[in-house]
Write a protein that holds these residues in place. Structure first.
Motif, PDB file in Angstrom:
ATOM      1  N   GLY A 158      71.224  26.362  -5.288  1.00 48.33           N
ATOM      2  CA  GLY A 158      70.557  25.687  -4.185  1.00 48.33           C
ATOM      3  C   GLY A 158      69.904  24.390  -4.594  1.00 48.33           C
TER       4      GLY A 158
ATOM      5  N   GLN B  82      75.449  23.391   5.771  1.00 44.48           N
ATOM      6  CA  GLN B  82      74.876  23.671   7.080  1.00 44.48           C
ATOM      7  C   GLN B  82      75.739  24.665   7.860  1.00 44.48           C
ATOM      8  OE1 GLN B  82      71.925  22.810   7.927  1.00 44.48           O
ATOM      9  NE2 GLN B  82      71.519  21.301   6.345  1.00 44.48           N
TER      10      GLN B  82
ATOM     11  N   ARG C 119      75.289  28.292   6.067  1.00 45.87           N
ATOM     12  CA  ARG C 119      73.998  28.941   6.192  1.00 45.87           C
ATOM     13  C   ARG C 119      73.833  29.651   7.528  1.00 45.87           C
ATOM     14  NH1 ARG C 119      69.697  26.736   8.936  1.00 45.87           N
ATOM     15  NH2 ARG C 119      70.073  24.738   9.978  1.00 45.87           N
TER      16      ARG C 119
ATOM     17  N   PHE D 282      70.210  29.073   0.395  1.00 46.19           N
ATOM     18  CA  PHE D 282      70.030  28.174   1.539  1.00 46.19           C
ATOM     19  C   PHE D 282      68.582  27.761   1.788  1.00 46.19           C
ATOM     20  CE2 PHE D 282      74.031  30.490   2.623  1.00 46.19           C
ATOM     21  CZ  PHE D 282      74.876  29.416   2.401  1.00 46.19           C
TER      22      PHE D 282
END
Length: 294
Positions: free
Chosen positions: A115, A137, A140, A172
């Motif tokens: 991450g 995006q 997640r 995330f």
């Protein structure tokens, strides 16, 4: 020849018309008003913080004693304490805690590396943002719990799928908070660093990364909470050890007391992890004064 006399100067008097040095015993004395934070400080903070859980425990005991909560629904606190002590004494609970902590530590370490690395790549470079951010995006929004069957197919039924679930859950929140921390650094600080002659790496090291550190620590706190949540799901799928395995066994025998003991252990481990991160925040963010409440 006439002699003019100047009128006597008025003597200083207080608002009641009395001279300040008259020594009247009836002069009221006003005590200074203390701020609310000072008045609350008279009560020890640890007592205020523990009053909520203690009241909840007392309510639980009251409902159990009056029969509102039956043993089949929820065992009383005394029974929970006895069962917890029995599990500690026979060694099953410490062994399960050790296994669960190892899984969380491995998943947290891998998730932190992935991450943070993706956030640095996406936050520091526009090309990295174009290549990474859209994919992250999208991923997640996929529930990581729904990926458990796929992880079992990919990694088998050993430790690998459990650690992979925790890693995915941790990645995330860290990515989002580190990325936001980097992009929210004040541009005036960047301009000040450039005017001082800092190189690109110097700006990243001395301005951007310290500015993103509060966001990174916030992401770490979120990630720890999600790590324990992911562990609950991971340990109830093809597990032969760990706290989740104890809960599965207790469910088979309708032992609500053992289940509650395991949930309390999860809660205290999460609280301990959050305390560690809070201590790390106080240590690393001493240069950043913040509002602490009144």
């Amino acid at each position: 020849m006439s002699i003019s006399h100047a009128p006597p100067e008025p003597s200083e008097t207080d608002i009641s018309g009395k001279s300040p040095d008259s020594g009247s015993p009836h002069t009221p004395t006003l005590e200074p008003l203390l701020p609310a934070s000072t008045r609350r400080a008279r009560v020890p903070r640890w007592l205020r913080r523990t009053s909520g859980p203690l009241l909840l425990l007392a309510l639980w005991q009251l409902l159990s004693s009056t029969g509102v909560l039956t043993t089949e629904v929820l065992a009383p606190p005394g029974r929970i304490g006895q069962v917890g002590w029995d599990l500690v004494r026979d060694g099953s609970l410490p062994a399960a805690m050790g296994t669960s902590l190892q899984r969380v530590a491995a998943g947290l370490l891998l998730g932190t590396v992935v991450g943070t690395g993706l956030a640095l790549l996406s936050g520091l470079f526009r090309v990295g943002e174009d290549l990474v951010d859209a994919s992250v995006q999208m991923l997640r929004t996929v529930p990581f719990v729904g990926l458990i069957p796929l992880f079992i197919i990919w990694f088998g039924i050993g430790e690998a799928p459990k650690i992979a679930i925790i890693t995915l859950g941790v990645t995330f929140p860290l990515y989002l908070n580190v990325y936001a921390g980097i992009r929210n650094v004040d541009t005036q600080l960047i301009e000040a660093g450039e005017s001082l002659g800092l190189s690109r790496w110097g700006l990243v090291r001395h301005v951007v990364l310290p500015g993103a550190l509060p966001g990174a620590l916030t992401g770490l706190r979120y990630s720890l909470g999600i790590a324990w949540l992911a562990l609950v799901f991971a340990e109830q799928v093809n597990a032969d050890s760990g706290i989740g395995f104890l809960m599965v066994q207790a469910r088979e025998f309708l032992r609500t007391d053992v289940i509650v003991v395991c949930l309390i252990v999860y809660a205290f481990l999460g609280l301990l992890a959050d305390f560690v991160v809070r201590s790390l925040e106080r240590l690393l963010l001493q240069w950043r004064p913040t509002f602490t409440g009144r």
